[in-house]
Design a protein around this motif. Sequence first.
Motif, PDB file in Angstrom:
ATOM      1  N   UNK A   1      -0.182  17.136   9.894  1.00 15.67           N
ATOM      2  CA  UNK A   1      -1.312  17.139  10.805  1.00 15.67           C
ATOM      3  C   UNK A   1      -2.534  16.396  10.312  1.00 15.67           C
ATOM      4  N   UNK A   2      -2.376  15.662   9.225  1.00 16.93           N
ATOM      5  CA  UNK A   2      -3.522  14.941   8.669  1.00 16.93           C
ATOM      6  C   UNK A   2      -3.380  13.437   8.855  1.00 16.93           C
ATOM      7  N   UNK A   3      -4.439  12.735   8.546  1.00 18.74           N
ATOM      8  CA  UNK A   3      -4.430  11.288   8.619  1.00 18.74           C
ATOM      9  C   UNK A   3      -3.758  10.673   7.414  1.00 18.74           C
ATOM     10  N   UNK A   4      -3.942   9.379   7.276  1.00 20.01           N
ATOM     11  CA  UNK A   4      -3.337   8.650   6.165  1.00 20.01           C
ATOM     12  C   UNK A   4      -4.322   8.574   5.001  1.00 20.01           C
TER      13      UNK A   4
ATOM     14  N   UNK B   1       0.539  11.306   3.871  1.00 23.05           N
ATOM     15  CA  UNK B   1       0.201  11.938   5.136  1.00 23.05           C
ATOM     16  C   UNK B   1       0.671  13.381   5.088  1.00 23.05           C
TER      17      UNK B   1
ATOM     18  N   UNK C   1      -1.242  -7.924  10.139  1.00 26.10           N
ATOM     19  CA  UNK C   1      -0.989  -6.495  10.252  1.00 26.10           C
ATOM     20  C   UNK C   1      -0.164  -5.987   9.083  1.00 26.10           C
ATOM     21  N   UNK C   2      -0.279  -4.711   8.835  1.00 28.80           N
ATOM     22  CA  UNK C   2       0.547  -4.038   7.841  1.00 28.80           C
ATOM     23  C   UNK C   2       1.767  -3.452   8.541  1.00 28.80           C
TER      24      UNK C   2
ATOM     25  N   UNK D   1       0.839  -1.197   0.000  1.00 28.86           N
ATOM     26  CA  UNK D   1       0.000   0.000   0.000  1.00 28.86           C
ATOM     27  C   UNK D   1       0.877   1.253   0.000  1.00 28.86           C
TER      28      UNK D   1
ATOM     29  N   UNK E   1       2.053  -6.217   3.641  1.00 28.99           N
ATOM     30  CA  UNK E   1       1.406  -7.194   4.496  1.00 28.99           C
ATOM     31  C   UNK E   1       1.205  -8.491   3.732  1.00 28.99           C
TER      32      UNK E   1
ATOM     33  N   UNK F   1      -5.247   7.110   1.568  1.00 27.65           N
ATOM     34  CA  UNK F   1      -4.954   5.945   0.737  1.00 27.65           C
ATOM     35  C   UNK F   1      -4.701   6.381  -0.704  1.00 27.65           C
TER      36      UNK F   1
ATOM     37  N   UNK G   1       4.828  -0.769   8.246  1.00 30.56           N
ATOM     38  CA  UNK G   1       5.077   0.491   7.556  1.00 30.56           C
ATOM     39  C   UNK G   1       6.561   0.821   7.491  1.00 30.56           C
ATOM     40  N   UNK G   2       6.919   1.476   6.409  1.00 29.64           N
ATOM     41  CA  UNK G   2       8.239   2.072   6.318  1.00 29.64           C
ATOM     42  C   UNK G   2       8.262   3.392   7.065  1.00 29.64           C
ATOM     43  N   UNK G   3       9.437   4.009   7.104  1.00 24.75           N
ATOM     44  CA  UNK G   3       9.598   5.280   7.813  1.00 24.75           C
ATOM     45  C   UNK G   3       9.092   6.456   6.991  1.00 24.75           C
TER      46      UNK G   3
ATOM     47  N   UNK H   1       0.408   5.389   0.981  1.00 27.70           N
ATOM     48  CA  UNK H   1      -0.427   6.397   1.615  1.00 27.70           C
ATOM     49  C   UNK H   1       0.301   7.737   1.579  1.00 27.70           C
TER      50      UNK H   1
ATOM     51  N   UNK I   1       4.009   7.249   2.709  1.00 27.63           N
ATOM     52  CA  UNK I   1       4.247   6.039   3.479  1.00 27.63           C
ATOM     53  C   UNK I   1       3.908   4.809   2.652  1.00 27.63           C
TER      54      UNK I   1
END
Lengths: 114, 114
Positions: B40-43, B37, B102-103, B33, B95, B45, B105-107, B35, B91
């Motif tokens: 201050x916001x969410x992820x 970001x 679970x997924x 996946x 998975x 898709x 995530x990278x940094x 994403x 990001x």
Amino acid sequence: AQSVTQPDIHITVSEGASLELRCNYSYGATPYLFWYVQSPGQGLQLLLKYFSGDTLVQGIKGFEAEFKRSQSSFNLRKPSVHWSDAAEYFCAVRISGGYNKLIFGAGTRLAVHP
Amino acid sequence: GAGVSQSPSNKVTEKGKDVELRCDPISGHTALYWYRQSLGQGLEFLIYFQGNSAPDKSGLPSDRFSAERTGGSVSTLTIQRTQQEDSAVYLCASTRVQMNTEAFFGQGTRLTVV
């Protein structure tokens, strides 16, 4: 359309107080639900997940979450918050139906007062 | 590798230039996946890969965004003619195909368009 709602953008609690972060999802079938935490400067880490069985699931760092199908909710709880819990918390749902989408809520930023 | 690796970690580019962001998933993870970001916001898709196929590209913001995955492993997200609103952290997560996994995530890659 499938969605995840975290109604609280920002929450502040005192250290030692209890915590509940809300999450509601919109999805017709049984969801696969996750809570992730993103600490400052850190990547996302899984706290816990639910896909079947006992509706109260335990996670890392003393967190737990309860799945309530009737309310389409998966709220995250911790009995006593530590200063190190200050972070952003994301609820996510994984949906099937031909593809395998992982949708996140907008997140709740938690601040902890000493 | 041991985890999801993203490169570069930071990228500053001039408006109008093209950029490529790379994601190396965990070996054996067939689902990948992307994403976005924003501050201050969410992820948000962007796109999902199952193997080398992208059954869901619904999140790509415009036709300036494209992604590919080769050999069921490395994925590249390309942004053409970058705009300032593209500035964000991108990001990548991988998975296993099973829904209850679970997924990881990278940094992330922090992209700044100046």
